[in-house]
Scaffold this motif. Structure first.
Motif, PDB file in Angstrom:
ATOM      1  N   GLY A 108     -14.737  67.984 -32.519  1.00 31.38           N
ATOM      2  CA  GLY A 108     -16.148  67.625 -32.299  1.00 31.38           C
ATOM      3  C   GLY A 108     -16.762  66.588 -33.152  1.00 31.38           C
ATOM      4  O   GLY A 108     -17.896  66.185 -32.885  1.00 31.38           O
ATOM      5  N   THR A 113     -13.324  59.705 -29.631  1.00 33.06           N
ATOM      6  CA  THR A 113     -14.312  58.579 -29.313  1.00 33.06           C
ATOM      7  C   THR A 113     -14.317  57.448 -30.077  1.00 33.06           C
ATOM      8  O   THR A 113     -14.155  56.222 -29.848  1.00 33.06           O
ATOM      9  CB  THR A 113     -15.722  59.175 -29.285  1.00 33.06           C
ATOM     10  OG1 THR A 113     -15.671  60.290 -28.609  1.00 33.06           O
ATOM     11  CG2 THR A 113     -16.782  58.108 -28.805  1.00 33.06           C
ATOM     12  N   GLU A 280     -22.298  57.106 -27.535  1.00 34.63           N
ATOM     13  CA  GLU A 280     -21.010  57.421 -26.734  1.00 34.63           C
ATOM     14  C   GLU A 280     -19.839  56.440 -26.308  1.00 34.63           C
ATOM     15  O   GLU A 280     -18.981  56.730 -25.964  1.00 34.63           O
ATOM     16  CB  GLU A 280     -21.068  58.258 -25.788  1.00 34.63           C
ATOM     17  CG  GLU A 280     -21.936  59.935 -26.452  1.00 34.63           C
ATOM     18  CD  GLU A 280     -22.002  61.069 -25.398  1.00 34.63           C
ATOM     19  OE1 GLU A 280     -23.174  60.901 -24.932  1.00 34.63           O
ATOM     20  OE2 GLU A 280     -21.017  61.478 -25.368  1.00 34.63           O
TER      21      GLU A 280
HETATM   22  P1  GDP Z   1     -13.018  64.886 -31.499  1.00 33.97           P
HETATM   23  O1  GDP Z   1     -13.065  66.296 -31.194  1.00 33.97           O
HETATM   24  O2  GDP Z   1     -13.277  64.842 -33.004  1.00 33.97           O
HETATM   25  O3  GDP Z   1     -12.116  63.983 -30.963  1.00 33.97           O
HETATM   26  O4  GDP Z   1     -14.585  64.566 -30.897  1.00 33.97           O
HETATM   27  P2  GDP Z   1     -14.883  63.578 -29.782  1.00 33.97           P
HETATM   28  O5  GDP Z   1     -14.569  62.270 -29.724  1.00 33.97           O
HETATM   29  O6  GDP Z   1     -14.319  64.429 -28.342  1.00 33.97           O
HETATM   30  O7  GDP Z   1     -16.452  63.644 -29.683  1.00 33.97           O
HETATM   31  C1  GDP Z   1     -17.180  64.754 -29.584  1.00 33.97           C
HETATM   32  C2  GDP Z   1     -18.539  64.542 -28.749  1.00 33.97           C
HETATM   33  O8  GDP Z   1     -19.424  63.896 -29.577  1.00 33.97           O
HETATM   34  C3  GDP Z   1     -18.012  63.713 -27.285  1.00 33.97           C
HETATM   35  O9  GDP Z   1     -19.050  64.192 -26.573  1.00 33.97           O
HETATM   36  C4  GDP Z   1     -18.648  62.510 -27.898  1.00 33.97           C
HETATM   37  O10 GDP Z   1     -19.135  61.660 -26.818  1.00 33.97           O
HETATM   38  C5  GDP Z   1     -19.718  62.423 -28.751  1.00 33.97           C
HETATM   39  N1  GDP Z   1     -19.904  61.339 -29.609  1.00 33.97           N
HETATM   40  C6  GDP Z   1     -19.006  60.939 -30.649  1.00 33.97           C
HETATM   41  N2  GDP Z   1     -19.314  59.895 -31.122  1.00 33.97           N
HETATM   42  C7  GDP Z   1     -20.828  59.704 -31.080  1.00 33.97           C
HETATM   43  C8  GDP Z   1     -21.724  58.999 -31.495  1.00 33.97           C
HETATM   44  O11 GDP Z   1     -21.452  57.920 -32.494  1.00 33.97           O
HETATM   45  N3  GDP Z   1     -22.928  59.270 -30.961  1.00 33.97           N
HETATM   46  C9  GDP Z   1     -23.183  60.208 -30.179  1.00 33.97           C
HETATM   47  N4  GDP Z   1     -24.341  60.311 -29.429  1.00 33.97           N
HETATM   48  N5  GDP Z   1     -22.355  60.873 -29.586  1.00 33.97           N
HETATM   49  C10 GDP Z   1     -21.013  60.737 -29.996  1.00 33.97           C
END
Ligand code: GDP
Length: 299
Positions: A108, A113, A280
């Motif tokens: 999360g 991303t 995002e």
């Molecule tokens: P992972 O589990 O570490 O791979 O995390 P994800 O890439 O799935 O990101 C988790 C959530 O955070 C998703 O809904 C992304 O769209 C959101 N997210 C990631 N980076 C950012 C950011 O810089 N800003 C915002 N607002 N949301 C982000």
């Protein structure tokens, strides 16, 4: 810069409002200095930064009237000074083929991303990029990486849910080398609920990467969600214990009042900060710039 500025609005308005309340024009005595130090600590800047800013003001301005603007000036300078040595945009040498970037962090935090954003960034620079879905535990994580792969037109190496992550990464590296990729981004699991398992898995992933290329992984990026504030400190400790973290990416700096945590992290760990996430979308990754960040944070 404007996106960064609007992204950090919450962090800076908390600070600005607090300073405005404290210092319309106020004599800088012991009590005022204490109030200032407390305010700076509540904005996640860290005790070290808070103490230094307070001390510097006390040295030059004790007993005189000071206003919020002057304090902001000192603060911005201090923050920029702390951040300057860690501001290092990611510039993979790509001497090895592929240059392997292992991406770790709590579920999360924004790993997948961030990989998608970096893939776009380096594709736009003309690099040949591939992605490995090393979080084999969560089907959703694999799917999400595939979406980014399609969006950025990068191949994604993946396997069925529950497959051995190290096995997948080993094959992905071989395949990527065969293709002649410049860069391979490796996504990983981040279930901190079971630290011992995660540590074993990540270390195994690193071992198999080294079997293919002993100079790899060339970067080990820890992705941190800025909204967790002070918890980010313990995440750095935990992951540094598991793998040789070489740099940080801070995400979700848009819409959090806790952007100051980046300053505290820089001061405590001195790890390079490569980039920050301010949204995002694919273009919402910024190379980390100490001055721009300091100015945006202080407002
Ligand atoms: P992972 O589990 O570490 O791979 O995390 P994800 O890439 O799935 O990101 C988790 C959530 O955070 C998703 O809904 C992304 O769209 C959101 N997210 C990631 N980076 C950012 C950011 O810089 N800003 C915002 N607002 N949301 C982000």
């Amino acid at each position: 810069l404007s996106r960064l500025k609007s992204g950090l609005t919450k962090s800076s308005s908390k600070l600005t409002q607090g300073l405005g309340d404290l210092f319309t024009k106020r004599k800088l005595d012991d009590e005022a200095l204490e109030d200032l130090e407390d305010l700076l600590i509540t904005t996640d800047l860290g005790v070290g930064t808070a103490a230094r800013v307070t001390k510097r003001l006390a040295k030059t301005r004790f007993g005189q009237d000071v206003g919020a603007e002057e304090i902001k000036q000192v603060l911005a300078e201090e923050v920029a000074q702390i951040l300057a040595p860690v501001a290092k945009p990611l510039q993979p040498a790509c001497v090895a083929r592929p240059h392997v970037v292992l991406v770790v962090g709590v579920n999360g935090s924004g790993k997948t991303t961030t990989i998608g954003k970096m893939a776009k960034h380096f594709k736009d620079q003309g690099k040949q990029v591939a992605l490995a879905a090393g979080d084999t535990f969560r089907a959703a994580a694999v799917e999400q990486l595939k979406v980014w792969g399609e969006r950025t037109q990068c191949p994604v190496f993946s396997r069925e849910t529950g497959a051995d992550a190290a096995g997948l990464v080993f094959d992905a590296m071989a395949e990527s080398a065969k293709r002649g990729d410049d860069l391979l981004f490796v996504d990983t699991a981040g279930r901190l609920q079971n630290k011992a398992d995660l540590m074993e898995e990540l270390r195994k992933v690193v071992r198999v990467i080294k079997k293919q290329d002993e100079t790899a992984p060339h970067d080990v990026l820890l992705v941190l969600d800025a909204t967790v504030g002070q918890n980010a400190h313990s995440q750095v400790e935990v992951f540094k214990d598991m793998v040789d973290v070489t740099g940080l990416v801070l995400t979700k700096l848009d819409g959090t009042a806790r952007g100051g945590v980046l300053v505290a992290l820089a001061e405590k760990f001195a790890l390079p900060v490569h980039a920050i996430g301010v949204g995002e979308k694919a273009e919402d990754l910024r190379p980390f710039d100490a001055n721009a960040f300091a100015r945006s944070l202080v407002g």
